[in-house]
Design a protein around this motif. Structure first.
Motif, PDB file in Angstrom:
ATOM      1  N   TRP A 230      -7.905  -5.550  -5.364  1.00 21.92           N
ATOM      2  CA  TRP A 230      -7.349  -5.486  -6.618  1.00 21.92           C
ATOM      3  C   TRP A 230      -5.936  -4.764  -6.557  1.00 21.92           C
ATOM      4  O   TRP A 230      -4.730  -5.080  -7.228  1.00 21.92           O
ATOM      5  N   VAL A 231      -6.024  -3.525  -5.921  1.00 22.93           N
ATOM      6  CA  VAL A 231      -4.759  -2.772  -5.875  1.00 22.93           C
ATOM      7  C   VAL A 231      -3.639  -3.499  -4.966  1.00 22.93           C
ATOM      8  O   VAL A 231      -2.632  -3.419  -5.648  1.00 22.93           O
ATOM      9  N   ALA A 232      -3.973  -4.066  -4.103  1.00 26.59           N
ATOM     10  CA  ALA A 232      -2.867  -4.954  -3.321  1.00 26.59           C
ATOM     11  C   ALA A 232      -2.508  -5.940  -4.163  1.00 26.59           C
ATOM     12  O   ALA A 232      -1.351  -6.415  -4.084  1.00 26.59           O
TER      13      ALA A 232
ATOM     14  N   GLY B 244      10.134  -5.924  -0.285  1.00 26.09           N
ATOM     15  CA  GLY B 244       9.528  -4.855   0.277  1.00 26.09           C
ATOM     16  C   GLY B 244       8.262  -4.372  -0.485  1.00 26.09           C
ATOM     17  O   GLY B 244       7.425  -3.964   0.122  1.00 26.09           O
ATOM     18  N   VAL B 245       8.465  -4.300  -1.890  1.00 28.51           N
ATOM     19  CA  VAL B 245       7.063  -4.279  -2.770  1.00 28.51           C
ATOM     20  C   VAL B 245       5.899  -4.997  -2.182  1.00 28.51           C
ATOM     21  O   VAL B 245       4.683  -4.470  -2.327  1.00 28.51           O
ATOM     22  N   VAL B 246       6.227  -6.142  -2.132  1.00 33.79           N
ATOM     23  CA  VAL B 246       5.205  -7.256  -1.961  1.00 33.79           C
ATOM     24  C   VAL B 246       4.743  -6.902  -0.467  1.00 33.79           C
ATOM     25  O   VAL B 246       3.346  -6.933  -0.292  1.00 33.79           O
ATOM     26  N   VAL B 247       5.551  -6.587   0.444  1.00 35.11           N
ATOM     27  CA  VAL B 247       4.885  -6.107   1.872  1.00 35.11           C
ATOM     28  C   VAL B 247       4.159  -4.810   1.755  1.00 35.11           C
ATOM     29  O   VAL B 247       3.024  -4.611   2.270  1.00 35.11           O
ATOM     30  N   LEU B 248       4.653  -3.815   0.694  1.00 39.61           N
ATOM     31  CA  LEU B 248       4.060  -2.638   0.496  1.00 39.61           C
ATOM     32  C   LEU B 248       2.613  -2.847   0.022  1.00 39.61           C
ATOM     33  O   LEU B 248       1.832  -2.230   0.424  1.00 39.61           O
ATOM     34  N   GLY B 249       2.623  -3.816  -0.886  1.00 37.96           N
ATOM     35  CA  GLY B 249       1.250  -4.032  -1.425  1.00 37.96           C
ATOM     36  C   GLY B 249       0.168  -4.559  -0.404  1.00 37.96           C
ATOM     37  O   GLY B 249      -1.054  -4.162  -0.413  1.00 37.96           O
ATOM     38  N   PHE B 250       0.623  -5.221   0.445  1.00 35.06           N
ATOM     39  CA  PHE B 250      -0.340  -5.699   1.537  1.00 35.06           C
ATOM     40  C   PHE B 250      -0.620  -4.676   2.336  1.00 35.06           C
ATOM     41  O   PHE B 250      -1.718  -4.570   2.672  1.00 35.06           O
ATOM     42  N   ILE B 251       0.202  -3.735   2.953  1.00 33.90           N
ATOM     43  CA  ILE B 251       0.057  -2.621   3.611  1.00 33.90           C
ATOM     44  C   ILE B 251      -0.989  -1.750   2.953  1.00 33.90           C
ATOM     45  O   ILE B 251      -1.930  -1.148   3.718  1.00 33.90           O
ATOM     46  N   VAL B 252      -0.841  -1.449   1.662  1.00 37.37           N
ATOM     47  CA  VAL B 252      -1.761  -0.626   0.902  1.00 37.37           C
ATOM     48  C   VAL B 252      -2.901  -1.311   0.804  1.00 37.37           C
ATOM     49  O   VAL B 252      -4.037  -0.396   0.945  1.00 37.37           O
TER      50      VAL B 252
ATOM     51  N   LEU C 279      -4.423  -3.242   3.071  1.00 39.38           N
ATOM     52  CA  LEU C 279      -4.936  -2.952   4.260  1.00 39.38           C
ATOM     53  C   LEU C 279      -5.499  -1.408   4.518  1.00 39.38           C
ATOM     54  O   LEU C 279      -6.613  -1.089   5.100  1.00 39.38           O
ATOM     55  N   VAL C 280      -4.678  -0.498   4.191  1.00 39.91           N
ATOM     56  CA  VAL C 280      -5.058   0.834   4.278  1.00 39.91           C
ATOM     57  C   VAL C 280      -6.359   1.247   3.373  1.00 39.91           C
ATOM     58  O   VAL C 280      -7.180   1.822   4.005  1.00 39.91           O
ATOM     59  N   LEU C 281      -6.441   0.682   2.155  1.00 40.23           N
ATOM     60  CA  LEU C 281      -7.496   1.010   1.333  1.00 40.23           C
ATOM     61  C   LEU C 281      -8.623   0.282   1.991  1.00 40.23           C
ATOM     62  O   LEU C 281      -9.856   0.954   1.735  1.00 40.23           O
TER      63      LEU C 281
ATOM     64  N   LYS D  69      -9.354  -0.155   5.232  1.00 42.11           N
ATOM     65  CA  LYS D  69      -9.728   0.676   6.348  1.00 42.11           C
ATOM     66  C   LYS D  69     -10.234   2.052   5.792  1.00 42.11           C
ATOM     67  O   LYS D  69     -11.124   2.513   6.645  1.00 42.11           O
ATOM     68  N   LEU D  70     -10.024   2.741   4.596  1.00 44.18           N
ATOM     69  CA  LEU D  70     -10.632   3.639   4.326  1.00 44.18           C
ATOM     70  C   LEU D  70     -11.963   3.550   3.625  1.00 44.18           C
ATOM     71  O   LEU D  70     -12.448   4.575   3.238  1.00 44.18           O
ATOM     72  N   GLY D  71     -12.153   2.269   3.708  1.00 43.27           N
ATOM     73  CA  GLY D  71     -13.767   2.103   2.935  1.00 43.27           C
ATOM     74  C   GLY D  71     -13.736   1.484   1.664  1.00 43.27           C
ATOM     75  O   GLY D  71     -14.714   1.341   1.016  1.00 43.27           O
ATOM     76  N   TYR D  72     -12.681   1.052   1.263  1.00 41.67           N
ATOM     77  CA  TYR D  72     -12.569   0.557  -0.299  1.00 41.67           C
ATOM     78  C   TYR D  72     -12.640  -1.146  -0.012  1.00 41.67           C
ATOM     79  O   TYR D  72     -12.334  -1.644  -1.181  1.00 41.67           O
ATOM     80  N   GLY D  73     -12.881  -1.471   0.941  1.00 34.41           N
ATOM     81  CA  GLY D  73     -12.692  -3.100   1.021  1.00 34.41           C
ATOM     82  C   GLY D  73     -14.345  -3.638   0.627  1.00 34.41           C
ATOM     83  O   GLY D  73     -15.069  -2.832   0.205  1.00 34.41           O
TER      84      GLY D  73
END
Length: 76
Positions: free
Chosen positions: A16-18, A46-54, A56-58, A60-64
């Motif tokens: 959802w955040v992504a 850049g914001v779209v790419v940032l959303g994708f990265i966020v 992925l990070v979330l 990996k942090l267990g929010y998937g």
């Protein structure tokens, strides 16, 4: 119709955040393209790419979907 092996279709906080970040990037980028503002268009990319990265990070942090910090809500 309930299947315990259902992957969840990305219905998780990470997804959802992504998606929200990427939608904002697409919307601003579309308006900037319409008004011929190339710098803002590239910032929006850049914001779209940032959303994708966020996302992925979330994940990996267990929010998937299968993450330990995600608790699925029952469907009604």
């Amino acid at each position: 119709m309930s299947d315990d092996n259902e992957p969840g279709h990305g219905n998780s906080p990470a997804a959802w955040v992504a998606v929200v970040i990427m939608l904002i990037g697409f919307a601003v980028g579309t308006l900037a393209f319409w008004f011929d503002q190339p710098l803002i268009v590239w910032i929006s990319v850049g914001v779209v790419v940032l959303g994708f990265i966020v996302g992925l990070v979330l994940a990996k942090l267990g929010y998937g979907v299968k993450g330990p910090r995600y608790t699925p809500k029952p469907h009604s």
